[in-house]
Structures are given as C-alpha cells and as structure tokens.
Design a protein around this motif. Structure first.
Motif, PDB file in Angstrom:
ATOM      1  N   ILE A   1       7.847  10.765  -0.312  1.00  0.00           N
ATOM      2  CA  ILE A   1       8.200  10.656  -1.855  1.00  0.00           C
ATOM      3  C   ILE A   1       7.603   8.751  -1.892  1.00  0.00           C
ATOM      4  O   ILE A   1       7.718   7.986  -0.930  1.00  0.00           O
ATOM      5  N   ASP A   2       7.316   8.290  -2.997  1.00  0.00           N
ATOM      6  CA  ASP A   2       6.781   6.961  -3.377  1.00  0.00           C
ATOM      7  C   ASP A   2       7.948   5.989  -3.585  1.00  0.00           C
ATOM      8  O   ASP A   2       8.158   6.429  -5.375  1.00  0.00           O
ATOM      9  N   SER A   3       8.490   5.299  -2.888  1.00  0.00           N
ATOM     10  CA  SER A   3       9.319   4.078  -3.477  1.00  0.00           C
ATOM     11  C   SER A   3       9.098   3.141  -4.106  1.00  0.00           C
ATOM     12  O   SER A   3       8.226   2.302  -3.647  1.00  0.00           O
TER      13      SER A   3
ATOM     14  N   GLY B   1       6.180   3.260 -11.368  1.00  0.00           N
ATOM     15  CA  GLY B   1       5.476   4.860 -11.894  1.00  0.00           C
ATOM     16  C   GLY B   1       3.928   4.405 -11.275  1.00  0.00           C
ATOM     17  O   GLY B   1       3.288   5.193 -12.132  1.00  0.00           O
ATOM     18  N   ASN B   2       3.868   4.027 -10.393  1.00  0.00           N
ATOM     19  CA  ASN B   2       1.867   3.859 -10.293  1.00  0.00           C
ATOM     20  C   ASN B   2       1.543   4.829  -9.343  1.00  0.00           C
ATOM     21  O   ASN B   2       0.253   5.639  -9.865  1.00  0.00           O
ATOM     22  N   SER B   3       1.940   6.306  -9.089  1.00  0.00           N
ATOM     23  CA  SER B   3       1.524   7.193  -8.469  1.00  0.00           C
ATOM     24  C   SER B   3       1.626   8.073  -9.399  1.00  0.00           C
ATOM     25  O   SER B   3       0.272   9.087  -9.795  1.00  0.00           O
TER      26      SER B   3
ATOM     27  N   GLY C   1       0.771  -1.249  -0.126  1.00  0.00           N
ATOM     28  CA  GLY C   1      -0.148  -0.244  -0.591  1.00  0.00           C
ATOM     29  C   GLY C   1       1.143   0.971  -0.090  1.00  0.00           C
ATOM     30  O   GLY C   1       0.518   2.338   0.184  1.00  0.00           O
ATOM     31  N   LYS C   2       2.023   0.796  -0.700  1.00  0.00           N
ATOM     32  CA  LYS C   2       2.784   2.656  -0.246  1.00  0.00           C
ATOM     33  C   LYS C   2       2.484   3.381  -1.049  1.00  0.00           C
ATOM     34  O   LYS C   2       2.143   4.449  -1.317  1.00  0.00           O
ATOM     35  N   THR C   3       1.588   3.291  -2.494  1.00  0.00           N
ATOM     36  CA  THR C   3       1.495   3.977  -3.412  1.00  0.00           C
ATOM     37  C   THR C   3       0.106   4.457  -2.725  1.00  0.00           C
ATOM     38  O   THR C   3      -0.435   5.426  -3.118  1.00  0.00           O
ATOM     39  N   THR C   4      -1.183   3.302  -2.850  1.00  0.00           N
ATOM     40  CA  THR C   4      -2.343   3.792  -2.049  1.00  0.00           C
ATOM     41  C   THR C   4      -1.834   4.965  -1.527  1.00  0.00           C
ATOM     42  O   THR C   4      -2.974   5.730  -1.160  1.00  0.00           O
TER      43      THR C   4
ATOM     44  N   ILE D   1       9.492   7.791  -7.550  1.00  0.00           N
ATOM     45  CA  ILE D   1      10.779   7.514  -7.768  1.00  0.00           C
ATOM     46  C   ILE D   1      10.394   5.473  -8.185  1.00  0.00           C
ATOM     47  O   ILE D   1      11.529   5.247  -7.933  1.00  0.00           O
ATOM     48  N   ASP D   2       9.365   5.384  -7.958  1.00  0.00           N
ATOM     49  CA  ASP D   2       9.382   4.128  -8.420  1.00  0.00           C
ATOM     50  C   ASP D   2       8.985   3.847 -10.321  1.00  0.00           C
ATOM     51  O   ASP D   2       8.285   4.247 -10.733  1.00  0.00           O
ATOM     52  N   PRO D   3       9.972   3.077 -10.976  1.00  0.00           N
ATOM     53  CA  PRO D   3      10.156   2.898 -12.201  1.00  0.00           C
ATOM     54  C   PRO D   3       8.661   2.486 -12.523  1.00  0.00           C
ATOM     55  O   PRO D   3       7.765   2.575 -13.690  1.00  0.00           O
TER      56      PRO D   3
HETATM   57 MG   LIG Z   1       3.847   1.516  -5.051  1.00  0.00          MG
END
Ligand SMILES: [Mg+2]
Ligand SMILES: Nc1ncnc2c1ncn2[C@@H]1O[C@H](COP(=O)(O)OP(=O)(O)OP(=O)(O)O)[C@@H](O)[C@H]1O
Ligand SMILES: Nc1ncnc2c1ncn2[C@@H]1O[C@H](COP(=O)(O)OP(=O)(O)OP(=O)(O)O)[C@@H](O)[C@H]1O
Ligand SMILES: [Mg+2]
Lengths: 256, 256
Positions: free
Chosen positions: B124-126, B43-45, B15-18, B39-41
């Motif tokens: 920052i979404d990791s 790109g969900n955010s 649930g990082k992006t959410t 910064i996650d490849p």
């Molecule tokens: Mg994510």
C-alpha cells in the motif's frame, strides 16, 4: 503591511521548508522584518531554525484552534529581523479538528491580520498535502511560491496544485496570485533535470524565477545545526543561490 | 493468504512510491502474485505504472467511500503477476469525507479482506501525512516498510511515525509490526548520508534491510515511461538494488 506568501506544493520533498527558511533569512539580512509561519505538523521550519517542536509553549495550533492572538505565539529566532510562529506535534490532529468548525478555511487569515503591520514579509511553510492546513495558508496569502524539483512526479502534480489555487481564488481569496516557481535541487548533469526545466518554463513563462537552486549538500546539513544557510556556510553554492533569489524578490541586491 | 505491507513515512519525497512500484515489480518477476494499492491522492504509483488517474473507472476512492468490492476496482498492469487498485483525483476530498463516517479507520482493511487469498503480497503506497488515509493503510496491514532518505529532516520525523504506529497497534491492529527500514537515495560521497545511516542502524538494529538503494537517475526517469525499473533499465544500479531487496524480502534469489 506585510506581503503574505504561501510556500506550497503537495508533492513531498520538493524543497518547501528549505526555500522558506533560506529565502526568509536572506531577506531578513537585507533589513526587512520577516515572519515565518510553520503550519506543517512535521515542524521542519521550526526545527531548522533551532526550536524544539515538542515544548509546551503556545504555537500555530493555538492560533488556529483556540484563537490565541498571534502576538502570544510569535517567537524571536536567533537571527536578526526573523521571527517564527512555530509548529507543534499537536498540529497533526488539527486537520480533523477543523473539519467541523465554523469558518475553518479562514482561521489563519484572521489570526495573522493583527500582526501584518509589524512585518514586511510573511512566509507560510505548508505541509505536503492539499488539506485544510494548506487551504488555510492559501486563503491567508497574497501569493504562492511553488518550489519545484526537476522530477517527473513533481511535474505531474502541478495540475492539481494549480486547480486548487484557482478554486481558492474563486471561493475564498480573489487576490491570490502565483508569486513564482522556484526550481530546486537542479542537477545540470542529468537530461531529466534539463527536460523538466524546459517544461516548467513553457507552462509558467515569466512566472519562473531566474534564480535556480542547485543541489548542494550544505543545504541539507544546515538544519541539523538549527541555522539557515547564510549563517551555516555563507560561501556555499546554496547560500549564493538563495541570496540571488532574495535579491530577485525584494529588488535589494546585497545583504547589509 | 497475502502479506499486506504498508509503505509509509509522513516525510515527503523519501521514496515511498519508488520503493512500492519497484519492490512489487521485482517480487512479481519471481512468480509471486502482487497487488499495489495506491491510497495517495497524488496517484504517483498509478501514474508510474502507466495508468491515467483522471479516468472515470472505479478506483480506491469507491472502495473506501462507497464500499465498492475490491474485484471491481482492481486493474491488471502491463506487467505479469502485478495488479493495482489505482488512485484518483477524487481521493483528495476523501480525508474530509471520512472524518464523520462510521468505522472510518477500518474501511480499507474490510475492503481488502475478500481478495487477500488471490495474492501473495499486497503493498500500500501511502501519502506524506499521518491522516486518515495513512491510518487506513496501517490498520489494514500486517507490517510497515519505512523508506528513509539519508537526511536530517527525515531522521527527525521517525519519532512521530513510530508513535503513530504504536497507537495504531494498541487501538486498531495488534498484529502490526515494522517490516523494515529501507535506506533510499544513498550517496556515499556525503558525510551526512553516512552519519544518518549510522543513526538509523543504532535505532532500528536488525530491522534495517541490508540492501541500500543508491541515488540513481534511471529510477526517476522510469516513471515517465510508465514502467518499473526492471523493465525500463534492467542493467541500472537502481534495478539491481531493488532486485536485491526483493530477494531479501522473499528469500527467492533470482527473478524467473
Ligand atoms: Mg509517493
Ligand atoms: N538544493 C538542495 N540541495 C540539496 N538538498 C536539498 C536541497 N533542497 C532541499 N534539500 C534537502 O532535501 C530534503 C527535502 O527538502 P525539504 O524538506 O525542504 O522539502 P519539503 O518540500 O519541505 O518536504 P515536505 O514535503 O516533507 O515538507 C531535505 O532533507 C533537504 O535538506
Ligand atoms: N534512489 C533514487 N535515486 C534517484 N531518484 C530517486 C530515487 N528514489 C526516488 N527518486 C526520485 O525522487 C523523487 C521522490 O521519490 P518518491 O516520489 O518515490 O517519494 P515519495 O516518498 O513517494 O514522495 P511523496 O511523499 O510525495 O509521496 C521522485 O521524483 C523519484 O523519482
Ligand atoms: Mg517541509
């Protein structure tokens, strides 16, 4: 000669480890010799089969970085016909260490060559990324099994995964094919699940397994006992689903 | 001066992006200026806020690799007070490219310095790993927010995350603290959820947010419309939970 199957999807939490452990176990219960390779630094397959990933024994890190022979890192599990090459916390640094090494993409392939003849199936549990560890897994494999949650973000990630698979096929491993997509954590009560399944079937046609894995809490309880589902709770919906999947993959209907 | 918060956990799908998208949106709705850095490849955010991660505009990759100024890569979202530095597919190669670069861990920190004064919060979404992208995020941050699923594998991963945080604190960023643990996808009907929550509260004591995010399908539907939950379905359980979390973080009870 073993069929080597990568269980891969860079989207996190889609059921890679759960599918690796439980499919391997259900196939081993059919009398086939199965090896799991845990190339994820998290070491969840290792943990889920009752091993400690912080011990000092040799493991997949030694196989990749110091060319330790596979026979020195293979461990027998408590479950008949099922062996594992465990992960280890040192693996976290392996991606950086491999970058400047020679033949960095083919280390796992060369490491597994000598033991292919000892198994019928080898499953490789991959980390949630498309870095050098997952590349090693894809280069070493005959085919890729793609666990897929019925969620929007998971659906979006498929494009990147498929393009990575075709790059590996072109540059390193021409025999690589898609073994199949396994739909996981399916909840028929939500329209999202149903919509995503339709999208997947449209995109993958006959390469989607008939077996759909339902959301079943027993599957997430089993790892805390270090057991696959068919040992932890053979009568659960989760055990029945992975048993059907093993039958679909091997053509052997029943466990012995 | 913005508080910079990493949303990090190497376990996939927790649930990082959410949490990034919906906490940021609920805080922006309280009149605070908020920036999300994806910064996650994967790109969900970026996707979850309605952007296309395959366009040719400059993005977080340029900020990290070619020192493009942040103002050139910041995009306004459709939601008031909420901006984003989007991800891009090129980011997949960034970890390998960064390995041999100078000051590879501090690139994001230096890139964000000039725009800190323009925001109240930067999230920052990791990605689901402890590689160079997550390291950049931790080095750039004042604190870390840890989304936690109520699952055995997620609980096991905490040790590795905490030791990485203390290594970053010692070597690169002495001000880094744990902002808090956010319990996500909680399902009160399963004893596993309840057991894991008890374990987390024992380990983290007062650093666990009072707000618990329940499992709520509306949260997983919202990204397919490119909207945060408070826009997609303000009356849902998911929107109410992230609204409470935003109140807990900012001390501002109601959205304007
Ligand atoms: Mg994510
Ligand atoms: N069918 C299912 N029903 C209920 N829970 C499940 C099911 N499949 C997996 N889980 C649980 O969901 C979580 C994610 O699954 P799992 O860890 O296998 O995914 P993964 O893809 O290996 O994750 P990662 O990306 O971190 O490697 C785990 O806690 C697991 O126990
Ligand atoms: N509280 C919730 N209720 C229901 N679904 C949720 C909830 N939180 C997240 N989800 C869904 O679960 C999936 C995993 O969540 P998310 O993608 O935010 O996790 P993540 O940690 O960012 O994953 P990754 O490790 O791949 O970056 C997504 O499909 C999301 O829509
Ligand atoms: Mg896993």
């Amino acid at each position: 000669m073993a069929r080597i199957i990568s269980v891969a999807n860079q989207k996190g939490g889609v059921g890679k480890t759960t599918t690796t452990v439980n499919t391997a176990s259900a196939i081993a219960a059919r009398g086939k010799r199965v090896l799991i390779v845990d190339i994820d630094p998290q070491g969840n397959s290792t943990l889920g089969l009752g091993f400690d990933k912080e011990n000092d024994d040799e493991n997949v890190y030694n196989l990749l970085i110091s060319d330790t022979p596979a026979v020195n890192v293979i461990k027998k599990t408590a479950f008949e016909n099922l062996d594992i090459i465990p992960s280890n916390i040192e693996l976290t640094g392996a991606e950086v260490e491999l970058v400047n090494e020679e033949e960095r993409e083919t280390r796992l392939k060369r490491g597994l060559e000598p033991v292919r003849k000892d198994y019928d199936y080898i499953f490789i549990d991959s980390p949630p990324s498309l870095g050098l560890l997952t590349l090693n897994s894809l280069v070493a494999s005959d085919s890729v099994m793609i666990p897929m949650q019925c969620e929007f973000y998971a659906l979006d990630g498929l494009g990147q995964l498929l393009s990575t698979i075709s790059i590996v096929k072109e540059s390193f491993n021409p025999r690589l094919v898609i073994e199949g997509v396994v739909i996981t954590m399916f909840d028929g009560r939500t329209s999202l699940s149903i919509q995503v399944v339709e999208e997947i079937k449209k995109k993958f046609k006959d390469r989607v397994y008939d077996t759909v894995i339902p959301r079943n809490v027993r599957l997430s309880e089993a790892p805390s006992f270090g057991q696959p589902i068919d040992v932890y709770d053979r009568n659960s919906k989760g055990a029945a689903a992975y048993d059907r999947l093993a039958a679909e993959i091997t053509g052997i209907k029943e466990a012995h």
